[in-house]
Design a protein around this motif. Structure first.
Motif, PDB file in Angstrom:
ATOM      1  N   GLN A   1       1.203  -1.218  -0.331  1.00  0.00           N
ATOM      2  CA  GLN A   1      -0.177  -0.160  -0.341  1.00  0.00           C
ATOM      3  C   GLN A   1       1.021   1.294   0.270  1.00  0.00           C
ATOM      4  O   GLN A   1       1.990   1.330   0.491  1.00  0.00           O
ATOM      5  CB  GLN A   1      -0.489   0.260   0.633  1.00  0.00           C
TER       6      GLN A   1
ATOM      7  N   ARG B   1      -3.474   7.431 -10.433  1.00  0.00           N
ATOM      8  CA  ARG B   1      -3.113   8.161  -8.829  1.00  0.00           C
ATOM      9  C   ARG B   1      -1.883   9.052  -8.940  1.00  0.00           C
ATOM     10  O   ARG B   1      -1.629  10.247  -8.581  1.00  0.00           O
ATOM     11  CB  ARG B   1      -3.416   7.866  -7.729  1.00  0.00           C
TER      12      ARG B   1
ATOM     13  N   SER C   1      -1.598   7.012  -0.103  1.00  0.00           N
ATOM     14  CA  SER C   1      -3.853   6.455   0.172  1.00  0.00           C
ATOM     15  C   SER C   1      -3.338   4.347   0.757  1.00  0.00           C
ATOM     16  O   SER C   1      -2.366   3.891   0.035  1.00  0.00           O
ATOM     17  CB  SER C   1      -4.584   5.862  -1.045  1.00  0.00           C
ATOM     18  N   THR C   2      -5.153   4.087   0.774  1.00  0.00           N
ATOM     19  CA  THR C   2      -3.782   2.615   1.048  1.00  0.00           C
ATOM     20  C   THR C   2      -4.590   2.020  -0.201  1.00  0.00           C
ATOM     21  O   THR C   2      -4.090   0.662   0.321  1.00  0.00           O
ATOM     22  CB  THR C   2      -5.597   2.269   1.766  1.00  0.00           C
TER      23      THR C   2
END
Length: 363
Positions: free
Chosen positions: A169, A200, A209-210
């Protein structure tokens, strides 16, 4: 840090501006002038004396940190005490304040606490900042700390390369960067760490983020650390697997643009010229529309300081300034790339403070 020298230089500016004194409420400015690192303080400066006001939580800390100013512990708001002290000094007629860092409500409250004869005219809005021009030019102590912070950032980048793999992650990468930063002596991070992968990566401020890292795609890492109050900032974009042809060509064009802007950094050159050095390369590559922000900004006690390195910015670089050079290109839904260095302006050009590799790394 030579705080007495800084205050001396500021006093000359106060006198030149026709003021009797200056109210300083912005905490980075308070730290720059006195060394105080607490979260509640105000500084009053006249042509002969300097006094720092804070509350009882910081009694011991202020005594240890503050240089070049007398410390006064107060029970009420430090800024109000600072204003009242200024008004009580012999021969005081006008005290300046920076309107960009004091709200209308605060100003009204300060004036209400003054004797009636001072309420209308005593606090005078500065026509131009007095402290910012001093902070623009870093002295040797500041440059040393900024350079140390930047080199720590490079070590963190080298370390985290071994952890980047598909499935992990983004927040795990960020957490490791931040953990290692502490182990290397950082006070904290300069800003919320950016780890943006795959689609992203097209988010210029894609905070970690996750989201799991993709099997194949670009990963942008943008982070910085704080070393004794001074910030660093760097960005690198790496690739998981082999890059696609459009990713590789975009990276090569952006790298050329970034290196062109770094090479343009020199005393006397305007910020707009540095920005154009990057932008012109991307324009020729047909990528101008994908570059949606300025080329860079100053760095010091704050992560974003003057000058801004952007189009139409007339400020000319001077030795002692430290700026970022960080062009980026972004295609929403596809990918993005950014490469960033910190560069110190010297008498002979620019010194790169973040010498981490910039050629595209395939993992």
């Amino acid at each position: 840090m030579d705080h007495a020298r800084r205050i001396g230089l500021l006093r000359r500016r106060i006198t030149k501006a026709g003021l009797s004194g200056l109210l300083v409420t912005r905490l980075p400015d308070v730290r720059y002038l006195s060394g105080f690192t607490g979260s509640s303080a105000a500084l009053s400066i006249t042509r002969r004396s300097t006094r720092l006001f804070t509350d009882g939580r910081y009694r011991t800390q202020a005594e240890e940190e503050v240089k070049g100013a007398q410390v006064e512990i107060v029970t009420g708001p430090p800024a109000i005490a600072a204003v009242q002290w200024l008004a009580a000094q012999p021969g005081m007629e006008f005290s300046g304040f920076d309107p960009t860092h004091i709200t209308v409500a605060e100003l009204s409250r300060f004036r209400a606490e003054l004797p009636s004869r001072f309420r209308r005219t005593f606090l005078t809005s500065l026509a131009a900042p007095l402290i910012e021009p001093l902070r623009l030019l870093k002295d040797e102590d500041e440059l040393k700390l900024i350079s140390e912070a930047a080199l720590i950032g490079c070590k963190l980048f080298e370390h985290v390369l071994h952890l980047i793999r598909p499935g992990i992650q983004e927040i795990e990468i960020a957490a490791e960067l931040e953990h290692q930063a502490r182990l290397h002596g950082a006070e904290g991070m300069s800003f919320e760490t950016i780890v943006a992968s795959g689609q992203r990566s097209a988010l210029p401020h894609g905070k970690a983020s996750t989201a799991p890292l993709p099997r194949r795609g670009l990963v942008t890492l943008d982070f910085g650390i704080i070393r004794e109050g001074y910030c660093s900032d760097m960005t690198r974009t790496v690739c998981l697997g082999r890059p696609k042809s459009d990713e590789r060509s975009a990276y090569e064009a952006l790298l050329e643009a970034q290196q062109s802007a770094v090479a343009a950094v020199a005393a006397g050159v305007s910020c707009a010229e540095v920005d154009e050095a990057a932008r012109s390369i991307l324009r020729k590559a047909g990528m101008a529309d994908a570059f949606s922000h300025s080329t860079g900004h100053g760095v010091g006690l704050e992560i974003h300081e003057s000058p801004r390195v952007g189009a139409e910015q007339k400020t000319r670089l001077q030795p002692g300034m430290v700026v970022t050079i960080e062009p980026g290109v972004y295609w929403p839904g596809k990918f993005g790339i950014r490469i960033e260095d910190m560069v110190a302006v010297t008498k002979t050009g620019g010194q790169v403070l973040t010498p981490a590799p910039k050629a595209l790394i395939e993992l």
